[in-house]
Design an enzyme around this catalytic site. Structure first.
Site, PDB file in Angstrom:
ATOM      1  N   THR A  64       0.955  -1.701  -0.102  1.00 43.98           N
ATOM      2  CA  THR A  64      -0.349  -0.041   0.097  1.00 43.98           C
ATOM      3  C   THR A  64       1.158   1.206  -0.489  1.00 43.98           C
ATOM      4  O   THR A  64       1.759   1.373   0.264  1.00 43.98           O
ATOM      5  CB  THR A  64      -0.412   0.102   1.336  1.00 43.98           C
ATOM      6  OG1 THR A  64      -0.469  -0.108   2.239  1.00 43.98           O
ATOM      7  CG2 THR A  64      -2.006  -0.876   0.666  1.00 43.98           C
ATOM      8  N   ASP A  65       0.212   2.251  -0.271  1.00 43.12           N
ATOM      9  CA  ASP A  65       0.667   3.716  -0.416  1.00 43.12           C
ATOM     10  C   ASP A  65       0.669   4.755   0.869  1.00 43.12           C
ATOM     11  O   ASP A  65      -0.592   4.080   1.604  1.00 43.12           O
ATOM     12  CB  ASP A  65       0.720   4.249  -1.267  1.00 43.12           C
ATOM     13  CG  ASP A  65      -1.110   4.676  -1.722  1.00 43.12           C
ATOM     14  OD1 ASP A  65      -1.502   4.534  -0.649  1.00 43.12           O
ATOM     15  OD2 ASP A  65      -1.328   5.054  -2.664  1.00 43.12           O
ATOM     16  N   ALA A  66       0.714   5.894   0.824  1.00 43.14           N
ATOM     17  CA  ALA A  66       0.561   6.494   2.229  1.00 43.14           C
ATOM     18  C   ALA A  66      -0.722   6.936   2.483  1.00 43.14           C
ATOM     19  O   ALA A  66      -1.032   6.739   3.474  1.00 43.14           O
ATOM     20  CB  ALA A  66       1.433   7.854   2.450  1.00 43.14           C
TER      21      ALA A  66
END
Length: 151
Positions: A21-23
């Site tokens: 996942t990203d931020a």
């Protein structure tokens, strides 16, 4: 998703981990390509052909081109179903159509097509797909398969 001939496409299940996942907590777009790569590898394994075994026989598969469309985000801990269906079987390449679905609500998240070339491991020059692998794809009744004599 059921193909026109009633055969279900091969599916690999995986889960979204924190590293995917990203931020914002959603799967980073390039990771869908990784999920699809794993499904193609598992399809070969399901047919009895491990990538390591093929490499020992001087055979590798490399992505020649890819196309992806993103429809909805996957999130941490989602269970995914990633399909890998051969659309075209050529002399020295395969065209896969793939989809990534969220299992909990059967939502299509991403879909794409990949042209995968068969090459010699020592030179990276195109080579014919091994006859036993070609036969395995045909025998498995890969939905939608179109066989072409040449590339």
């Amino acid at each position: 998703m059921r193909a026109q001939n009633g055969v279900e496409p091969f599916a690999h299940r995986c889960r979204v981990y924190y590293e995917d996942t990203d931020a914002g907590g959603v799967v980073y777009y390039v990771n869908y390509l990784k999920f699809m790569e794993r499904a193609r590898t598992e399809r070969l394994r399901d047919l009895g052909f491990a990538q390591s075994q093929l490499a020992q026989q001087n055979t590798l598969f490399v992505v020649h081109s890819s196309e992806a469309r993103y429809h909805a985000p996957a999130r941490l801990d989602d269970e995914l179903r990633v399909t890998a269906q051969v659309l075209e079987l050529n002399r020295a390449s395969l065209r896969f159509v793939q989809q990534v679905w969220r299992e909990s609500d059967a939502t299509l998240l991403c879909e794409g097509q990949f042209l995968v070339a068969c090459v010699r491991a020592d030179t990276f020059k195109p080579r014919a797909i091994p006859p036993e692998l070609r036969a395995a794809f045909v025998e498995a009744g890969s939905p939608g398969i179109h066989s072409n004599a040449g590339d």
